[in-house]
Design a protein around this motif. Structure first.
Motif, PDB file in Angstrom:
ATOM      1  N   SER A  99      37.481  42.026  29.500  1.00 26.75           N
ATOM      2  CA  SER A  99      37.971  43.245  30.155  1.00 26.75           C
ATOM      3  C   SER A  99      39.046  43.920  29.291  1.00 26.75           C
ATOM      4  CB  SER A  99      38.368  42.959  31.593  1.00 26.75           C
ATOM      5  OG  SER A  99      39.661  42.620  31.697  1.00 26.75           O
ATOM      6  N   ASN A 100      39.840  43.141  28.540  1.00 26.52           N
ATOM      7  CA  ASN A 100      40.769  43.762  27.575  1.00 26.52           C
ATOM      8  C   ASN A 100      40.012  44.520  26.489  1.00 26.52           C
ATOM      9  OD1 ASN A 100      42.989  42.805  28.864  1.00 26.52           O
ATOM     10  ND2 ASN A 100      43.402  41.128  27.431  1.00 26.52           N
ATOM     11  N   CYS A 118      37.088  45.974  26.780  1.00 27.05           N
ATOM     12  CA  CYS A 118      36.605  47.241  27.362  1.00 27.05           C
ATOM     13  C   CYS A 118      37.742  48.269  27.411  1.00 27.05           C
ATOM     14  CB  CYS A 118      36.061  47.007  28.766  1.00 27.05           C
ATOM     15  SG  CYS A 118      34.532  46.071  28.788  1.00 27.05           S
ATOM     16  N   SER A 119      38.939  47.831  27.840  1.00 28.64           N
ATOM     17  CA  SER A 119      40.068  48.772  27.925  1.00 28.64           C
ATOM     18  C   SER A 119      40.461  49.275  26.540  1.00 28.64           C
ATOM     19  CB  SER A 119      41.291  48.095  28.561  1.00 28.64           C
ATOM     20  OG  SER A 119      40.922  47.467  29.734  1.00 28.64           O
ATOM     21  N   TYR A 120      40.451  48.357  25.554  1.00 31.81           N
ATOM     22  CA  TYR A 120      40.787  48.731  24.173  1.00 31.81           C
ATOM     23  C   TYR A 120      39.827  49.834  23.700  1.00 31.81           C
ATOM     24  CZ  TYR A 120      41.560  48.141  19.108  1.00 31.81           C
ATOM     25  OH  TYR A 120      41.847  48.351  17.782  1.00 31.81           O
ATOM     26  N   ALA A 141      40.286  53.225  25.420  1.00 31.40           N
ATOM     27  CA  ALA A 141      41.496  53.936  25.007  1.00 31.40           C
ATOM     28  C   ALA A 141      41.367  54.538  23.601  1.00 31.40           C
ATOM     29  CB  ALA A 141      42.688  52.969  25.047  1.00 31.40           C
ATOM     30  N   VAL A 163      34.695  51.411  33.106  1.00 31.82           N
ATOM     31  CA  VAL A 163      36.016  51.608  32.493  1.00 31.82           C
ATOM     32  C   VAL A 163      36.084  52.994  31.846  1.00 31.82           C
ATOM     33  CG1 VAL A 163      37.591  50.766  30.687  1.00 31.82           C
ATOM     34  CG2 VAL A 163      36.419  49.135  32.162  1.00 31.82           C
ATOM     35  N   TYR A 164      34.978  53.448  31.267  1.00 31.70           N
ATOM     36  CA  TYR A 164      34.948  54.778  30.653  1.00 31.70           C
ATOM     37  C   TYR A 164      34.909  55.889  31.708  1.00 31.70           C
ATOM     38  CZ  TYR A 164      34.565  53.635  25.686  1.00 31.70           C
ATOM     39  OH  TYR A 164      34.836  53.235  24.404  1.00 31.70           O
TER      40      TYR A 164
END
Ligand code: ZN
Ligand code: ZN
Length: 355
Positions: free
Chosen positions: A247-248, A250-252, A255, A297-298
């Motif tokens: 999940s990190n 995906c967030s990376y 962003a 996430v997007y």
């Protein structure tokens, strides 16, 4: 327009010795012979086979229902993929004598290093067994083994230790060396200076002897800094349990990289849906859940336009080729989850994807 050439030297998740995971990667249309690999489960044997033109046109070795299956069953009809080494690699070999072992050695010489996802044997075996060639070559050659510290230290301690294999790292005059990377920190590749590579630690299950021991693996993000186009290449992995690792990731990505710039994800899916114990791997349902999470996430204003290429399918005794079973299941799950804009294919040894 393609941005990367990915030649599949090996894509099996075992037990096929010499045919396990190894991807030879170059920027699209690169003029020299240089490349880097992600993982090293396959090597010079496969390069020679490709140069000798051993592949049967239009057919893929299967050894299940039939010994060969039509190639179109394995690939999405819109993915760009062709048998053999890339056109640009063959072009760079034009002036070399037409002797397979000679040409194969030239391609091997030009592998500048390996980005290893984790130190399991199916990801490093051919890299290790091929390594004495570094010292037999008339032309000085050097290779680097990159990885997160858990990978580089295991390779130094347990493989190149004069017991399992000669210590060519410390006894080889710097011709073979390891370099540790840092989780989520991008480094520029020394050969392809417009390509930035970022490693992400992910979970790969628990120890077989000591279940409290966590096993880790790596996902590599390759980014062309001039265009922002990316490909993502995964080692063995499972969904997050007690740490937010995928999940990190995906967030990376969300962003830093617009979703449509992610050209492809090469990801393991070792076993079909009905498998009871996954031992730290992905299944079609798990994989589609992760892709769906990435999409969420997007947010719905960004739509993917990417190839997802399934690798590391485990061979087993069965009537149907497990790669085709899994591809079919993944496509069905993607439909069930309402995923759009993703083309699914299987990584097949001896083929080059233009991504
Ligand atoms: Zn593996
Ligand atoms: Zn593994």
């Amino acid at each position: 327009m393609s941005k990367f050439e990915v030649t599949v030297l090996g894509a099996s998740g075992g037990p096929d010795v010499g045919e396990t995971q190894c991807f030879l990667i170059r920027p699209f249309g690169w003029h020299g012979l240089e490349s880097v690999c992600v993982d090293g489960g396959a090597g010079t044997t496969q390069i020679s086979r490709m140069l000798a033109g051993e592949l049967r046109v239009g057919l893929i070795e299967s050894f299940y229902e039939r010994d060969y299956e039509p190639v179109n069953q394995f690939f999405d009809s819109d993915v760009q993929v062709r048998p053999g080494l890339s056109d640009s690699t063959l072009h760079a070999l034009d002036s070399s004598p037409r002797i397979t072992s000679y040409r194969s050695a030239k391609v091997y010489e030009s592998i500048k290093g390996y980005y290893v996802t984790h130190p399991h044997l199916d990801h490093i075996a051919a890299m290790v067994v091929d390594s004495p060639l570094i010292f037999n070559s008339p032309k000085p050659m050097a290779k680097t083994i990159w990885g997160l510290p858990f990978t580089t230290s295991a390779i130094e301690r347990f493989i190149f230790n004069d017991s399992i294999w000669p210590n060519l790292i410390h006894g080889g005059g710097q011709r073979l060396k390891t370099e540790s990377l840092t989780d989520q920190i991008a480094t520029t590749n020394p050969t392809f200076t417009h390509i930035e590579i970022t490693p992400f630690r992910v979970s790969h299950g628990k120890g077989a002897y000591s279940p409290r021991e966590k096993i880790f693996s790596t996902v590599y993000l390759f980014r062309d800094i001039t265009t922002d186009h990316c490909i993502i290449i995964c080692g063995d992995m499972e969904p997050d349990s007690d740490e937010p690792l995928l999940s990190n990731l995906c967030s990376y990505l969300a962003a830093r990289v617009p979703l449509h710039k992610i050209k492809a994800i090469i990801v393991e899916c070792s076993s079909p849906i009905d498998t009871k114990e996954l031992y730290g791997h992905m299944s079609p349902t798990r994989l589609v859940e992760e892709l769906s999470h990435l999409q969420n996430v997007y947010g719905c204003e960004q739509r993917p336009d990417m190839d997802v290429i399934i690798t590391h399918v485990k061979g087993h005794c069965s009537f149907k080729d497990p790669r085709l079973v899994i591809l079919n299941e993944v496509r069905q799950e993607a439909q069930r989850f309402g995923l759009e804009g993703i083309r699914f294919s299987v990584a097949v040894k001896g083929y080059t994807f233009y991504l």
